[in-house]
Motif scaffolding. Structure first.
Motif, PDB file in Angstrom:
ATOM      1  N   MET A 183     -10.338  13.092   8.892  1.00  0.00           N
ATOM      2  CA  MET A 183      -9.280  12.834   8.607  1.00  0.00           C
ATOM      3  C   MET A 183      -7.935  13.239   9.434  1.00  0.00           C
ATOM      4  O   MET A 183      -7.903  14.322   9.527  1.00  0.00           O
ATOM      5  N   MET A 218      -3.413  12.894   4.069  1.00  0.00           N
ATOM      6  CA  MET A 218      -3.939  11.834   3.401  1.00  0.00           C
ATOM      7  C   MET A 218      -3.623  12.128   1.995  1.00  0.00           C
ATOM      8  O   MET A 218      -3.929  13.279   1.617  1.00  0.00           O
ATOM      9  N   SER A 271       1.008  11.171  -6.751  1.00  0.00           N
ATOM     10  CA  SER A 271       0.176  11.327  -5.449  1.00  0.00           C
ATOM     11  C   SER A 271       0.152  12.823  -5.005  1.00  0.00           C
ATOM     12  O   SER A 271       1.022  13.761  -5.282  1.00  0.00           O
ATOM     13  N   GLU A 310     -15.774  10.396   4.468  1.00  0.00           N
ATOM     14  CA  GLU A 310     -15.726   9.481   5.584  1.00  0.00           C
ATOM     15  C   GLU A 310     -15.308   8.191   4.951  1.00  0.00           C
ATOM     16  O   GLU A 310     -14.935   7.521   5.784  1.00  0.00           O
ATOM     17  N   GLY A 311     -15.476   7.900   3.715  1.00  0.00           N
ATOM     18  CA  GLY A 311     -14.782   6.691   3.245  1.00  0.00           C
ATOM     19  C   GLY A 311     -13.553   6.665   2.778  1.00  0.00           C
ATOM     20  O   GLY A 311     -13.215   5.642   2.115  1.00  0.00           O
ATOM     21  N   PHE A 312     -12.823   7.771   2.683  1.00  0.00           N
ATOM     22  CA  PHE A 312     -11.572   7.611   2.273  1.00  0.00           C
ATOM     23  C   PHE A 312     -10.439   6.900   2.961  1.00  0.00           C
ATOM     24  O   PHE A 312     -10.791   6.853   4.239  1.00  0.00           O
ATOM     25  N   TYR A 313      -9.316   6.576   2.530  1.00  0.00           N
ATOM     26  CA  TYR A 313      -8.175   5.809   2.767  1.00  0.00           C
ATOM     27  C   TYR A 313      -7.136   6.412   2.026  1.00  0.00           C
ATOM     28  O   TYR A 313      -7.187   7.044   1.082  1.00  0.00           O
ATOM     29  N   ASN A 314      -5.733   6.356   2.660  1.00  0.00           N
ATOM     30  CA  ASN A 314      -4.704   6.768   2.187  1.00  0.00           C
ATOM     31  C   ASN A 314      -4.268   5.972   1.012  1.00  0.00           C
ATOM     32  O   ASN A 314      -4.457   4.782   0.840  1.00  0.00           O
ATOM     33  N   ILE A 343      -6.168   6.202  -2.038  1.00  0.00           N
ATOM     34  CA  ILE A 343      -7.410   5.964  -2.792  1.00  0.00           C
ATOM     35  C   ILE A 343      -7.203   6.874  -3.955  1.00  0.00           C
ATOM     36  O   ILE A 343      -6.574   8.019  -4.066  1.00  0.00           O
ATOM     37  N   GLN A 351     -11.717   6.044  -7.931  1.00  0.00           N
ATOM     38  CA  GLN A 351     -12.422   5.380  -6.714  1.00  0.00           C
ATOM     39  C   GLN A 351     -13.214   6.588  -5.837  1.00  0.00           C
ATOM     40  O   GLN A 351     -14.101   6.341  -5.399  1.00  0.00           O
TER      41      GLN A 351
END
Length: 95
Positions: free
Chosen positions: A1, A5, A14, A49-53, A55, A59
């Motif tokens: 990352m 994030m 957040s 590895e599957g994270f995105y900003n 999330i 999830q």
């Protein structure tokens, strides 16, 4: 990352992703599982590895459960961990 994030908490706030918090959550759900096969740190690394900003924490739980289910080919305790994560997530969503 790379860089900062953020995850969206269940209350809508957040917060910066904290690897240690995710590991700690998974570790609490590993009670009684075979520690020779089930190590929370590599599980967390795989999940991240599957994270995105942006999330959501719900999830993240779904992603963690799916990751563990996939890893169950390595050892059946991963199936147990996947189920525990899914149930815990459901309780948090309903709670």
């Amino acid at each position: 990352m790379a860089g900062q994030m953020f995850v969206v908490k269940r209350d809508g706030r957040s917060q910066e992703v904290k690897f240690d918090n995710i590991t700690k959550r998974i570790r609490t759900l590993c009670d009684g599982l075979d520690p020779r096969f089930i190590d929370p740190v590599p599980v967390t690394q795989k999940v991240v590895e599957g994270f995105y900003n942006g999330i959501s924490t719900a999830q993240i739980d779904t992603l963690a459960a799916e990751t563990c289910a996939y890893m169950s080919q390595k050892h059946p305790d991963f199936s147990t961990l996947a189920a525990r994560i899914a149930v815990s997530n459901l309780h948090k969503c309903l709670g």
